[in-house]
Design a protein around this motif. Structure first.
Motif, PDB file in Angstrom:
ATOM      1  N   GLN A  57       0.863  -1.181   0.000  1.00 62.18           N
ATOM      2  CA  GLN A  57       0.000   0.000   0.000  1.00 62.18           C
ATOM      3  C   GLN A  57       0.895   1.225   0.000  1.00 62.18           C
ATOM      4  OE1 GLN A  57      -2.953   0.095   3.142  1.00 62.18           O
ATOM      5  NE2 GLN A  57      -2.038   1.862   4.079  1.00 62.18           N
ATOM      6  N   ASP A  63      -5.442 -10.243   9.705  1.00 52.38           N
ATOM      7  CA  ASP A  63      -4.408 -10.711  10.612  1.00 52.38           C
ATOM      8  C   ASP A  63      -3.889 -12.065  10.143  1.00 52.38           C
ATOM      9  OD1 ASP A  63      -4.172  -8.678  12.702  1.00 52.38           O
ATOM     10  OD2 ASP A  63      -6.271  -9.157  13.127  1.00 52.38           O
ATOM     11  N   GLU A 114       2.550   1.413   9.095  1.00 48.98           N
ATOM     12  CA  GLU A 114       1.591   1.203  10.188  1.00 48.98           C
ATOM     13  C   GLU A 114       0.148   1.395   9.742  1.00 48.98           C
ATOM     14  OE1 GLU A 114       4.173   3.337  10.290  1.00 48.98           O
ATOM     15  OE2 GLU A 114       5.524   2.396  11.743  1.00 48.98           O
ATOM     16  N   SER A 115      -0.061   2.195   8.685  1.00 48.02           N
ATOM     17  CA  SER A 115      -1.425   2.459   8.221  1.00 48.02           C
ATOM     18  C   SER A 115      -2.065   1.221   7.582  1.00 48.02           C
ATOM     19  CB  SER A 115      -1.440   3.636   7.243  1.00 48.02           C
ATOM     20  OG  SER A 115      -0.804   3.284   6.016  1.00 48.02           O
ATOM     21  N   PHE A 122      -2.506  -1.585   8.892  1.00 53.99           N
ATOM     22  CA  PHE A 122      -3.350  -2.258   9.871  1.00 53.99           C
ATOM     23  C   PHE A 122      -4.774  -1.692   9.886  1.00 53.99           C
ATOM     24  CE2 PHE A 122       0.837  -2.794  12.320  1.00 53.99           C
ATOM     25  CZ  PHE A 122       1.113  -4.006  11.695  1.00 53.99           C
ATOM     26  N   GLN A 123      -4.963  -0.463   9.416  1.00 48.40           N
ATOM     27  CA  GLN A 123      -6.293   0.150   9.368  1.00 48.40           C
ATOM     28  C   GLN A 123      -6.996  -0.071   8.023  1.00 48.40           C
ATOM     29  OE1 GLN A 123      -3.641   2.051  10.984  1.00 48.40           O
ATOM     30  NE2 GLN A 123      -4.549   0.997  12.741  1.00 48.40           N
ATOM     31  N   ASN A 124      -6.297  -0.594   7.055  1.00 51.37           N
ATOM     32  CA  ASN A 124      -6.895  -0.853   5.745  1.00 51.37           C
ATOM     33  C   ASN A 124      -7.978  -1.929   5.886  1.00 51.37           C
ATOM     34  OD1 ASN A 124      -7.384  -1.981   3.093  1.00 51.37           O
ATOM     35  ND2 ASN A 124      -5.521  -0.939   2.425  1.00 51.37           N
ATOM     36  N   PRO A 125      -9.183  -1.712   5.334  1.00 49.75           N
ATOM     37  CA  PRO A 125     -10.258  -2.696   5.456  1.00 49.75           C
ATOM     38  C   PRO A 125      -9.916  -4.062   4.839  1.00 49.75           C
ATOM     39  CG  PRO A 125     -11.092  -0.639   4.518  1.00 49.75           C
ATOM     40  CD  PRO A 125      -9.619  -0.499   4.644  1.00 49.75           C
ATOM     41  N   ARG A 150      -0.010  -7.288  15.765  1.00 50.61           N
ATOM     42  CA  ARG A 150      -0.143  -6.088  14.917  1.00 50.61           C
ATOM     43  C   ARG A 150       0.865  -5.054  15.396  1.00 50.61           C
ATOM     44  NH1 ARG A 150      -5.978  -4.093  12.915  1.00 50.61           N
ATOM     45  NH2 ARG A 150      -6.646  -6.028  11.932  1.00 50.61           N
ATOM     46  N   ARG A 151       2.112  -5.289  15.039  1.00 52.23           N
ATOM     47  CA  ARG A 151       3.201  -4.416  15.464  1.00 52.23           C
ATOM     48  C   ARG A 151       4.286  -4.468  14.407  1.00 52.23           C
ATOM     49  NH1 ARG A 151       7.284  -6.272  17.985  1.00 52.23           N
ATOM     50  NH2 ARG A 151       6.217  -8.114  18.731  1.00 52.23           N
TER      51      ARG A 151
END
Length: 167
Positions: free
Chosen positions: A116, A131, A121-122, A124-127, A155-156
């Motif tokens: 992306q 996981d 880190e962004s 993890f917010q992508n729909p 998620r790190r």
């Protein structure tokens, strides 16, 4: 010099007894499992992250062991029956055995990854982000692959151990 069939069979069975296939669960243990996401080099504005697992392998047996291999299969959480990516490593080569009580650090990372634009880190917010979990297997020499565990990928971004070492 002629040997009887009985003598040949006895010699063959004695030779085979010395070639016992080791049991990885009896010889090895893993500890210090840590999971995280690694950032691969960006291409332009496209960022890449891949799941990884880090752990210690210890020789808990009484003999030095060589030809130890590790593999991890990575899965999307909830879809553990389908591999999403994998990694394999020869962690102890033939010429450098791991002695009894000795340990070594292993890091396996998936060849599958998310992409992306924007900061890693962004993702993890992508729909579309899902996981991941991983299964870890070890083998010694010609033994079968033996499952040593399953872990969820946290998620790190980055290893806590590496982050602590740089402080």
């Amino acid at each position: 010099m002629r040997m009887s069939i009985g003598t040949l069979l006895l010699a063959a069975s004695l030779g085979a007894a010395g070639c016992k296939v080791p049991d990885p669960k009896a010889e090895l243990e893993i500890s210090g499992i840590e999971t995280y996401w690694v950032v691969d080099p960006a291409k332009g504005e496209t960022q890449f992250i891949a799941p990884a697992i880090r752990f210690e392998v210890r020789n808990k047996g009484t003999e030095a062991r060589s030809q130890i291999q590790a593999t991890a299969s990575f899965h999307h959480k909830g879809d553990e029956g389908t591999d999403w990516g994998s990694d394999w490593q020869q962690i102890v080569p033939a010429g450098k055995p791991l002695g009894p009580g000795q340990s070594l650090l292993v890091v396996l990372r998936s060849d599958a990854r998310y992409t992306q634009s924007g900061p890693p880190e962004s993702m993890f917010q992508n729909p579309a982000f899902r996981d991941a979990t991983t299964d870890v297997f070890l083998r010694v020499g010609s033994s079968s692959w033996v499952k040593f565990g399953r872990a969820e990928i946290e998620r790190r971004i980055g290893s806590r151990s590496v982050q602590a070492d740089t402080r």
